[in-house]
Design a protein around this motif. Structure first.
Motif, short mmCIF file in Angstrom:
data_model
loop_
_atom_site.label_atom_id
_atom_site.label_comp_id
_atom_site.label_asym_id
_atom_site.label_seq_id
_atom_site.Cartn_x
_atom_site.Cartn_y
_atom_site.Cartn_z
N LEU A 404 22.93 13.31 9.67
CA LEU A 404 21.54 13.56 9.32
C LEU A 404 21.19 12.94 7.99
N GLU A 405 22.20 12.75 7.14
CA GLU A 405 21.96 12.18 5.82
C GLU A 405 22.35 10.71 5.78
N ALA A 406 21.93 9.97 6.83
CA ALA A 406 22.22 8.54 6.87
C ALA A 406 21.72 7.87 5.60
N PHE A 407 22.49 6.91 5.12
CA PHE A 407 22.16 6.29 3.84
C PHE A 407 21.02 5.30 3.97
N THR A 408 20.23 5.24 2.92
CA THR A 408 19.09 4.34 2.82
C THR A 408 19.15 3.61 1.49
N GLY A 409 19.04 2.28 1.54
CA GLY A 409 18.99 1.49 0.31
C GLY A 409 17.56 1.34 -0.16
N VAL A 410 17.32 1.61 -1.42
CA VAL A 410 15.96 1.57 -1.98
C VAL A 410 15.93 0.59 -3.15
N THR A 411 14.97 -0.33 -3.11
CA THR A 411 14.76 -1.30 -4.19
C THR A 411 13.45 -0.97 -4.88
N ILE A 412 13.48 -0.95 -6.22
CA ILE A 412 12.31 -0.54 -7.01
C ILE A 412 12.02 -1.61 -8.06
N ILE A 413 10.76 -2.06 -8.13
CA ILE A 413 10.32 -3.00 -9.15
C ILE A 413 9.15 -2.35 -9.89
N SER A 414 9.33 -2.14 -11.19
CA SER A 414 8.33 -1.40 -11.95
C SER A 414 8.29 -1.88 -13.39
N ALA A 415 7.12 -1.74 -13.99
CA ALA A 415 6.98 -2.05 -15.41
C ALA A 415 7.60 -0.96 -16.28
N HIS A 416 7.89 0.19 -15.68
CA HIS A 416 8.49 1.32 -16.40
C HIS A 416 9.90 1.56 -15.89
N SER A 417 10.67 0.50 -15.80
CA SER A 417 11.99 0.59 -15.20
C SER A 417 12.94 1.50 -15.98
#
Length: 499
Positions: A404-417
């Motif tokens: 149920l907790e299958a992994f997910t890759g998340v990419t984030i691009i932000s000016a407030h990194s």
């Protein structure tokens, strides 16, 4: 002046043969010649002209010549050799510059910048997709025993699994020729790790084989899972699908179709239709994988023959949903135990070598044929309910195999990194990887850009909403995209995951 590649080839092969230390059982003349052959073959498939092909072949020939002085920074020494010696063989400065760029791109992790460097990178790692991968891996393991003696067998195996799982071929020709076999090699490695009772290696530690008691417990657990999976799949077929003339996809769906048309034994049909695929798996994925598949299929066939039938319901919607769920859970449990109840993936991998379609497209095509025949023979309503059954089974397999907790890759691009990095690590408790990039390049202001941190993290599916909420509070304008990850191990994931 023409490039005298033939003369160069003879000189370099002799030089490598005489001067590379015998401890390098993999990075030797055999590897060099194999890379050259693959590079020339890919160059032809990709349509390179004669000059470009010669440059590619030369880069492949020289990419490991630096091993004459050891493995450390061998790419730079290979480039130095090229700069010093290639002019004598008719290579001009632009050609040498391209060759050096290609050689540098082969450094792990590979970083090709154009088609020629992509070809050599793929040729350099063509062994990953070779049917002789087992022999290649042994030679590389022998080399590592000398160069990295601290790496034990368990860590080595885990490292190879991660490397094959993360690797991607860059050119279409390499993908067509090597990708299917590489996936089979990866399956075989994972089976080898499971049979050896080896845990996954964390980033900061090495794992050792389980004790005999732990290994026995794992075998008993796998056996129970396989039996439970077979029983649940049998219940789905005998108590839901068969009494209501419903179908599934894959080899199971084909068996159900023939059973309905000719009333032959369903258990026998499932075994017979899977036998050619088990044989194919034996030669392509290895003995252990084929044996697990054989045991799963035979158990299912026997179960279908001896288990009595008690039709659960005649409601078509309930049959589709619960029949698919029982079948998917059963197949998923068998897969977690290392067995296989349906050989459709093996057929797809075999077909992938001869077409440009993906595995998913091949499986979809096969299932479309099955459901189309069902529609013409038994009516469109039956076919549509069967598609719902197949969809339900597929989703249940995903949940059982991935959790149920299958992994997910998340990419984030932000000016407030910086703030987002702080929140991810300290509040969400996740590790992060940061890439350096540029943001901007918008329509109307294409030349305006700024450096930024590109943040990548791996979370569970259940944490995705929490992560998006966290980011929205820090930066509502942040660019966020997520993608499913089929396999992940090590690091914080290994320490947090308890199931």
């Amino acid at each position: 002046m023409d490039m005298k590649y033939t003369e160069l080839y003879a000189v370099v092969c002799e030089y490598i043969s005489l001067n590379v230390d015998e401890r390098y059982t993999y990075h030797n003349i055999d590897h060099t010649q194999s890379v050259v052959e693959s590079a020339i073959r890919f160059a032809g498939a990709e349509g390179l002209d004669q000059r470009s092909t010669t440059i590619v072949a030369t880069a492949a020939l020289l990419h490991d010549i630096g091993y004459v002085q050891g493995s450390e920074d061998h790419e730079e020494r290979s480039c130095s050799w090229a700069i010093q010696n290639l002019p004598a063989y008719g290579y001009d400065d632009p050609a040498i510059e391209i060759i050096c760029g290609i050689i540098r791109s082969t450094k792990v992790k590979q970083s090709p910048t154009d088609l020629m460097s992509s070809i050599v990178c793929d040729a350099d790692l063509a062994g990953l997709g070779s049917q002789d991968y087992d022999s290649i891996g042994k030679r590389m393991r022998d080399e590592y025993r000398h160069t990295k003696p601290e790496l034990n067998d368990a860590a080595w195996l885990d490292q190879q699994i991660r490397f094959l799982g993360e690797h991607t071929y860059f050119t279409q020709s390499a993908q067509n020729e090597l990708q299917a076999q590489k996936e089979l090699n990866l399956v075989a490695l994972r089976k080898q790790r499971a049979k050896a009772g080896i845990r996954s290696v964390n980033d900061d530690s090495q794992s050792l084989p389980h004790s005999t008691g732990e290994s026995m417990k794992e075998h008993i657990k796998d056996g129970l899972l396989a039996v439970i999976g077979v029983i649940m799949a049998s219940i789905a077929l005998k108590d839901f699908l068969v009494p209501n003339h419903f179908f599934d996809g894959g080899v199971t769906g084909l068996s159900l179709l023939v059973h309905e048309l000719y009333h032959w034994s369903l258990g026998l049909l499932i075994i017979v239709f899977n036998v050619p695929l088990i044989i194919a798996a034996y030669f392509s994925a290895g003995k252990r994988f084929a044996l697990g598949m054989l045991l799963g299929v035979v158990l299912l066939g026997i179960s279908l023959e001896v288990m009595p039938s008690f039709p659960a319901t005649g409601d078509k919607l309930l049959v589709s949903v619960f029949g698919g769920a029982f079948l998917g859970i059963g197949i998923g449990l068998a897969m977690r135990a290392g067995a296989a109840l349906d050989g459709i993936e093996v057929l797809a991998l075999y077909t992938l070598r001869r077409t440009s379609f993906t595995i998913a497209e091949i499986i979809l095509g096969i299932n479309i044929v099955i459901f189309a025949i069902a529609a013409f023979t038994f009516g469109p309503e039956t076919a549509m309910y069967s598609v719902l059954t197949y969809f339900t089974a597929t989703r249940c397999i995903d949940y059982v195999v991935e959790g149920l907790e299958a992994f997910t890759g998340v990419t984030i691009i932000s000016a407030h990194s910086e703030k987002i990095k702080h929140e991810l690590v300290n509040n969400l408790g996740r590790g992060i990887t940061v890439f350096k990039g540029e943001r901007g390049f918008l329509p109307g202001s294409f030349h305006v850009s700024s450096e930024c941190d590109i943040i990548f993290t791996v979370i569970t599916r259940l944490e995705l909403h929490k992560l998006k909420t966290l980011i929205a509070v820090v930066d509502p304008n942040a660019f966020v995209f997520a993608s499913a990850i089929k396999d992940a191990s090590g690091g914080i994931l290994a320490r947090r995951r308890k199931h």
